[in-house]
Design an enzyme around this catalytic site. Structure first.
Site, mmCIF file in Angstrom:
data_model
loop_
_atom_site.group_PDB
_atom_site.id
_atom_site.type_symbol
_atom_site.label_atom_id
_atom_site.label_comp_id
_atom_site.label_asym_id
_atom_site.label_seq_id
_atom_site.Cartn_x
_atom_site.Cartn_y
_atom_site.Cartn_z
ATOM 1 N N HIS A 192 -39.044 18.101 0.656
ATOM 2 C CA HIS A 192 -39.999 18.864 1.330
ATOM 3 C C HIS A 192 -41.327 19.232 0.731
ATOM 4 C CE1 HIS A 192 -36.213 20.204 3.434
ATOM 5 N NE2 HIS A 192 -36.928 20.094 4.488
ATOM 6 N N GLU A 434 -38.596 -8.150 12.276
ATOM 7 C CA GLU A 434 -38.674 -8.201 10.567
ATOM 8 C C GLU A 434 -37.380 -8.582 10.132
ATOM 9 O OE1 GLU A 434 -37.846 -3.877 9.944
ATOM 10 O OE2 GLU A 434 -36.523 -3.643 11.812
ATOM 11 N N ASP A 458 -39.407 -5.369 5.659
ATOM 12 C CA ASP A 458 -37.980 -6.163 5.588
ATOM 13 C C ASP A 458 -38.196 -7.533 5.739
ATOM 14 O OD1 ASP A 458 -36.121 -4.197 5.248
ATOM 15 O OD2 ASP A 458 -36.362 -3.152 7.262
ATOM 16 N N CYS A 505 -46.273 -3.249 11.196
ATOM 17 C CA CYS A 505 -46.246 -1.849 11.022
ATOM 18 C C CYS A 505 -45.697 -1.783 9.391
ATOM 19 C CB CYS A 505 -45.419 -0.887 11.813
ATOM 20 S SG CYS A 505 -43.597 -1.639 11.905
HETATM 21 C C1 PEP Z 1 -40.609 -2.688 7.812
HETATM 22 O O1 PEP Z 1 -39.350 -3.065 7.583
HETATM 23 O O2 PEP Z 1 -41.637 -3.117 7.596
HETATM 24 C C2 PEP Z 1 -40.902 -1.382 8.543
HETATM 25 C C3 PEP Z 1 -42.166 -0.859 8.995
HETATM 26 O O3 PEP Z 1 -39.761 -0.468 8.609
HETATM 27 P P1 PEP Z 1 -38.878 0.441 7.341
HETATM 28 O O4 PEP Z 1 -39.903 0.477 6.206
HETATM 29 O O5 PEP Z 1 -38.909 1.530 8.015
HETATM 30 O O6 PEP Z 1 -37.740 -0.523 7.199
HETATM 31 MG MG MG Z 2 -37.625 -2.438 8.326
#
Ligand code: PEP
Ligand code: MG
Length: 582
Positions: A192, A434, A458, A505
Site C-alpha cells: 500500500h 503469451e 510470459d 502489453c
Molecule cells: C505478460 O505476461 O506480458 C503480461 C502482460 O502479463 P503479466 O505480466 O501480468 O504476466
Molecule cells: Mg502474463
C-alpha cells in the site's frame, strides 16, 4: 558516503535531509508492576486509549476518503476491525489483572506476540497484515502513554522520510508540501505504501535492507527512485551530479508531458494507440496525467490478493464500473483472473506446485472453477455499459481453452439476457498471446478472438525457458531474441490477415528501442506503465513508419538477441538523441 541498493517503486530523484521514524524498539516498554487496587485504573486507562484510537481512526479515514478516495481509506476500516478483536482485548485485560502489570506493558507484550505469530505464517497476505497491526498498535500505545502522534504532519522543512517500514496511515498522513521522498528497509512494489508513493508522485525506494539503521535524522540523503538507490551523506561531487540529474529528470518529464494531448503518430501520419497498464484503480489519475489513450491491461488478480475472502460480484462490479467511468469514452481492457506463477491468492488454499508458472493457473484455473470465473464475467458484463470495456483471457494455450472460455461467457450473457440485466452486447473479447503454442497457432485462435494482446513478459519466459523471477538467469531473458521477434511478427501477421487488432502489453512495449521494433513489425497498440508512455510517444513521433519497418525488417535478419538489441538502440539513438543525453 554510502550507497544502498533497493527496489525502485516510484520514479524521480530527491536530495534532502533525512527524518528517521521511530525505530523497531517502539514496542519495548519497561515492565511496570502495579498494586491490586490499581488494576481498575489501568483497565480504564486501556479502554480509554481504545476509544481514543477509534475516534482518531474514524477521523483519519474520513480525511483520507476526502483527500485520496475510498480505495485508500478502506485500510482504516481494517484497522478499526483490529481494535474490535476480542481475543486481543481479553489478553491485555487478563495480563493487567493476573500479572498485575501496567496497561502499556501488558498491551506491548500482547501486540508483539501478534506480530511474531503473523510474521511467521507462510502466507503473503497475513504477513502484510503485520504492518497494519503495528500501525494500530503504535496508536494505542501512544494514547496509553499520552505521546504526540503523527510526526509527519505539520513539518517545517523539506524531509526525506526513512523508516524500517512505513505504514499506510503514516504515508497517507504525510505533509505533502514537505515530504519529498521516502525509503524503507522492507516492502515490495505492490505494498500500500509503494502505491501511495506513486499516486503522490514522489521518489521512493523500498527493500533497502538497513537504511533505517544506517541513516540518522539530519543526514544528507539522495534518493534515486529511477534506479532504486539511496546515497547517505554524499560528497559534493555526487550531490552536484544528482542535482543535475534531478533537474534533467524534471525537464524531461515536463517536456515529455507536453506531448500529452498529441497523438502517438509517426512523422508520416501512422497512428499507434498508446495505453496504460494498471493493477489498481487508484492508478487512474497517473494514467490520465501521462496522456494514455486508455487502459490496455487491467490486472484484476490484484483485486483478489491481500484478502481472506474472494471479492463478490457486487464489489467487482463497483470497481470495474469505476474504472470504466473514469476512463470513458476511452477504452479499458480488463484481463480476467491471472492467478498463479508468482501471484497467489490467500483466499484460496491451493496446493503448492513444482512449476507454478506452468501449473494450474490463469484461464486453466478459471475453466475449472467456473463459479469464480462466472462471478467475474458477470461483474465485467454489468460494468460494460458504463464505458468502453473489453475483456481478455490470460494464458490461452490452445483453441479449445479459448472456445470454452467464450462458451462460459455466452452462458453468462444468456443468464443476464433472461434477467433483463443490461450489458454491452458488442463488447470485444480477446486472447492474450503469451505462450509459444498460442503465438504459433494465432491464425487459428484469431477465428475466436476480436483482438490479441501479446504478453511478452510470459512469452519470453516460456519461449526461452527462463523463469522471469530468477535473477541468476536474468541474462538469458532477452526480449530481442530472434525467436521472440519471429513469434511476435507471426502473431501480428495473423492478426492482420484475420482483420483483428494486435497489442503488446508486456514490459517490452515500454522500452523505446523495443517500441521502435514493434512499430515496424506492425503492432496496433502498446500498453505499458503510465510513466513510460511519454518516452515511447516521443519515439513514435520521431520516426516514419517506413523507417521503423525497415529497422524491423533488418532486425529480423540478425542471428542473435544481442545484435538485435544493439541495432535497435543505435537506430533509436539516431532518431532521438535527446533520450540518451546523460
Ligand atoms: C505478460 O505476461 O506480458 C503480461 C502482460 O502479463 P503479466 O505480466 O501480468 O504476466
Ligand atoms: Mg502474463
Amino acid at each position: 558516503m554510502e550507497t544502498l541498493h533497493g527496489i525502485p517503486v516510484s520514479p524521480g530523484v530527491a536530495i534532502g535531509k533525512a527524518l528517521v521514524l521511530r525505530s523497531e524498539d517502539f514496542f519495548t516498554i519497561p515492565k511496570t508492576e502495579i498494586k491490586g487496587e490499581e488494576i481498575p485504573k489501568e483497565i480504564v486507562r486501556f479502554e480509554e486509549s481504545l476509544t481514543k484510537t477509534r475516534s482518531e481512526l474514524y477521523a483519519v479515514r474520513k480525511k483520507i476518503a476526502q483527500d485520496l478516495g475510498h480505495e485508500h481509506s478502506d485500510i482504516f476500516s481494517a484497522h478499526l476491525l483490529i481494535l474490535e478483536d476480542r481475543t486481543l482485548i481479553e489478553d491485555v485485560l487478563s495480563r493487567i489483572k493476573e500479572d498485575r502489570v501496567s496497561a502499556p506493558y501488558a498491551f506491548s507484550l500482547v501486540i508483539q506476540r501478534y506480530f511474531h505469530a503473523f510474521a511467521q505464517i507462510n502466507d503473503e497476505y497475513l504477513k502484510e497484515r503485520v504492518s497494519d497491526i503495528k500501525d494500530v498498535g503504535k496508536r494505542v500505545l501512544q494514547n496509553l502513554r499520552g505521546e504526540q502522534k503523527d510526526p509527519l504532519t505539520n513539518l517545517e522543512e523539506e524531509v526525506i522520510v526513512i523508516g524500517h517500514d512505513l505504514s499506510p496511515s503514516e504515508t497517507a498522513m504525510m505533509d505533502r508540501d514537505h515530504v519529498i521522498a521516502f525509503a524503507t528497509d522492507i516492502g515490495g512494489p505492490t505494498s500500500h505504501t509503494a502505491i501511495m508513493a506513486r499516486s503522490m508522485e514522489i521518489p521512493a525506494v523500498v527493500g533497502l535492507d538497513r537504511v533505517s539503521k544506517a541513516v540518522s535524522s539530519g543526514d544528507l540523503l539522495i534518493i534515486d527512485g529511477n534506479r532504486g538507490v539511496a546515497i547517505i551523506n554524499p560528497d559534493t561531487l555526487t550531490v552536484d551530479r544528482f542535482t543535475r540529474e534531478e533537474k534533467r529528470f524534471v525537464e524531461l518529464i515536463t517536456e515529455l508531458d507536453k506531448l500529452k494531448f498529441l497523438a502517438a503518430e509517426t512523422l508520416d501520419g501512422h497512428k499507434l494507440q498508446l495505453m496504460a497498464n494498471i493493477e489498481f484503480p487508484d492508478e487512474i489519475p497517473s494514467v490520465i496525467a501521462h496522456g494514455a489513450e486508455g487502459i490496455g491491461l487491467y490486472r484484476t488478480e490484484y483485486f483478489y490478493m491481500n484478502r481472506s475472502d474472494l471479492p463478490s460480484e457486487e464489489e467487482q462490479f463497483k470497481a470495474y464500473r469505476h474504472v470504466a467511468e473514469q476512463l470513458a469514452p476511452k477504452p479499458v481492457v480488463i484481463r480476467t483472473l491471472d492467478l498463479g506463477g508468482d501471484k497467489f491468492l490467500s483466499s484460496l488454499d491451493l496446493p503448492r506446485e513444482m512449476n507454478p508458472f506452468m501449473g494450474w493457473r490463469a484461464i486453466r484455473f478459471c475453466l475449472t472453477r467456473v463459479d469464480i470465473f462466472k462471478t467475474q464475467l458477470r461483474a465485467i458484463l454489468r460494468a460494460s455499459i458504463f464505458g468502453d470495456l473489453k475483456l481478455m483471457y490470460p494464458m490461452v494455450s490452445n483453441l479449445s481453452e479459448l472456445k470454452q472460455a467464450n462458451q462460459i461467457l455466452e452462458e453468462v450473457r444468456g443468464e443476464m439476457r433472461r434477467e433483463n440485466a443490461p450489458f454491452d452486447e458488442k463488447m470485444e473479447v480477446g486472447a492474450m498471446i503469451e505462450i509459444p503454442s498460442a503465438a504459433l497457432t494465432s491464425d487459428i485462435l484469431a477465428r475466436e478472438a476480436d483482438f490479441f494482446s501479446i504478453g511478452t513478459n510470459d512469452l519470453i519466459q516460456y519461449s526461452l525457458a527462463v523463469d522471469r523471477v530468477n535473477e541468476k538467469i536474468a541474462y538469458l531473458y532477452e526480449p530481442t531474441h530472434p525467436a521472440i521477434l519471429k513469434l511476435i511478427h507471426y502473431t501480428i501477421t495473423n492478426g492482420k490477415k484475420a482483420k483483428i487488432w494486435v497489442s503488446v502489453c508486456g514490459e517490452m512495449g515500454g522500452d523505446p528501442a523495443m517500441a521502435l521494433l514493434l512499430l515496424g513489425l506492425g503492432i496496433d497498440q502498446l500498453s505499458m506503465s503510465s510513466f513510460a508512455l511519454p518516452k515511447v510517444k516521443k519515439t513514435i513521433r520521431s520516426v516514419t513508419l517506413k523507417q521503423a519497418k525497415a529497422i524491423a525488417a533488418r532486425a529480423l535478419e540478425f542471428d542473435t538477441g544481442e545484435e538485435i538489441k544493439r541495432f535497435a538502440e543505435t537506430k533509436l539513438k539516431s532518431v532521438l538523441p535527446e533520450l540518451f543525453e546523460g
